[in-house]
Design a protein around this motif. Sequence first.
Motif, PDB file in Angstrom:
ATOM      1  N   ALA A 352       0.864  -1.178   0.000  1.00  0.00           N
ATOM      2  CA  ALA A 352       0.000   0.000   0.000  1.00  0.00           C
ATOM      3  C   ALA A 352       0.898   1.224   0.000  1.00  0.00           C
ATOM      4  CB  ALA A 352      -0.911  -0.002   1.222  1.00  0.00           C
ATOM      5  N   THR A 353       0.654   2.157  -0.908  1.00  0.00           N
ATOM      6  CA  THR A 353       1.538   3.297  -1.120  1.00  0.00           C
ATOM      7  C   THR A 353       0.735   4.590  -1.221  1.00  0.00           C
ATOM      8  OG1 THR A 353       3.164   1.961  -2.326  1.00  0.00           O
ATOM      9  CG2 THR A 353       3.237   4.338  -2.682  1.00  0.00           C
ATOM     10  N   SER A 354       1.182   5.614  -0.498  1.00  0.00           N
ATOM     11  CA  SER A 354       0.635   6.967  -0.650  1.00  0.00           C
ATOM     12  C   SER A 354       1.724   7.836  -1.262  1.00  0.00           C
ATOM     13  CB  SER A 354       0.211   7.533   0.710  1.00  0.00           C
ATOM     14  OG  SER A 354      -0.921   6.854   1.213  1.00  0.00           O
ATOM     15  N   LEU A 355       1.534   8.245  -2.503  1.00  0.00           N
ATOM     16  CA  LEU A 355       2.559   9.014  -3.201  1.00  0.00           C
ATOM     17  C   LEU A 355       2.584  10.459  -2.722  1.00  0.00           C
ATOM     18  CD1 LEU A 355       2.173   7.661  -6.848  1.00  0.00           C
ATOM     19  CD2 LEU A 355       3.898   7.044  -5.139  1.00  0.00           C
ATOM     20  N   SER A 356       3.730  11.069  -2.891  1.00  0.00           N
ATOM     21  CA  SER A 356       3.910  12.438  -2.403  1.00  0.00           C
ATOM     22  C   SER A 356       3.128  13.455  -3.207  1.00  0.00           C
ATOM     23  CB  SER A 356       5.407  12.800  -2.423  1.00  0.00           C
ATOM     24  OG  SER A 356       6.129  12.008  -1.520  1.00  0.00           O
ATOM     25  N   GLY A 357       3.008  13.245  -4.509  1.00  0.00           N
ATOM     26  CA  GLY A 357       2.352  14.231  -5.354  1.00  0.00           C
ATOM     27  C   GLY A 357       1.052  13.724  -5.938  1.00  0.00           C
ATOM     28  N   GLY A 358       0.115  14.617  -6.167  1.00  0.00           N
ATOM     29  CA  GLY A 358      -1.100  14.295  -6.899  1.00  0.00           C
ATOM     30  C   GLY A 358      -2.184  13.604  -6.124  1.00  0.00           C
TER      31      GLY A 358
END
Length: 394
Positions: A352-358
């Motif tokens: 599970a990943t929460s990206l920094s942008g967008g």
Amino acid sequence: MSTHTTRRLTRRTVLTGTAVGGVGLLSAWGASRLAIADPVDITAATWRQQHAVGEQYTAIHRVMRDFMESQGVRAGTLAIRTDGELRLSSGYTFADIDYPDTGPDSLFRLASVSKAFAAAAIHRLSDDGLVDLDTPVFEYLGISTVALPGQTKDPRVDAITIAHAVDHTGGWDRAASGFDPIFRGREIAHALDLPGRVSKTDVAQYMYGEPLQSDPGSVEVYSNFGYLLLGLVVEKATGADFTEFVQTEILTPLGVEDEVALGHTVREDALDGEVGYDADGTGLSAWDPYSDEPVPAAYGTFLIAECDSSGGLVATASAVAALISEYAVWGLGERTPGYYRTGAMAGTCSRATSLSGGGVDWSYIFNTRADADALDTLGDAINAAIADSDIGAS
């Protein structure tokens, strides 16, 4: 939370152990997955995709296909949300024609990604003033005596707080001790002379009498057991089962309460819509701890429901992405861009990943424990494919 150790995209966290080793499709999955998994027959395998949304993102689907074909993974799923909106939700199959298709709504064991749900529950309870993170965790659970006459209580054990369990600073080191209780249910059942398999409370009571490897709060070492304790904390604070509380209070506001459930250990108890799990090898049963009959590595060598908050949930990838669009994927709090969490056990790997942008959050899950380096490469490739698409645009 009182202490938070950063988990950036350069670090993995894995639920690992020492075990050797939709609707209408349940019998087909189970029938072919009971025995030791055979390698994918490349000459007979076909590639299939099913999409709830996001079929047009062909480059992202290509990344998943390349990985599954190269690693011989039969079933996988991927979901991507942007600012909470589901932009891609797909199921992938690479197997012979008789193998059941994986859908975007297929359920998979999450392994350690389950810990993100536990952290969200503790955050909610702390935020509502129902749990004080500085409370000693065993005292809160009413555990004050060792389970066995031969055990000697480590005097430091009463200093372990709920926050220490969250932060993996409780003082347990499974590598140094050679013992991870999450995967030692059989031995604990024997040690306690139980009539059957262990419960979560049995494991907690037993571990109260086991030595620590460091002072609580002094060093961070990944601990599955600490998150088992957090599930018990949720149940003590709410009077509800851990999974029930998560579904009702965490997931219902997100609209995905029907996409997360408590997993089951043996194949015959699999949920409707749940995939089968591929894992090599067999081992002795924790489900029937007094049997010497070998069981498949993914179906009985460790217990699923009894490690609910540390690694026992099943879910869709879209539900995981929904959770981390609101709650921290690592630690306590709201969404944490730039962080991720992974999980693995026999028959499962997840991320599970929460990206920094967008405002992009994504999750994959597979029904095979794949090579760690290949999974790192896959994560990078998914991130790159997302960056090259318009999926980050609301």
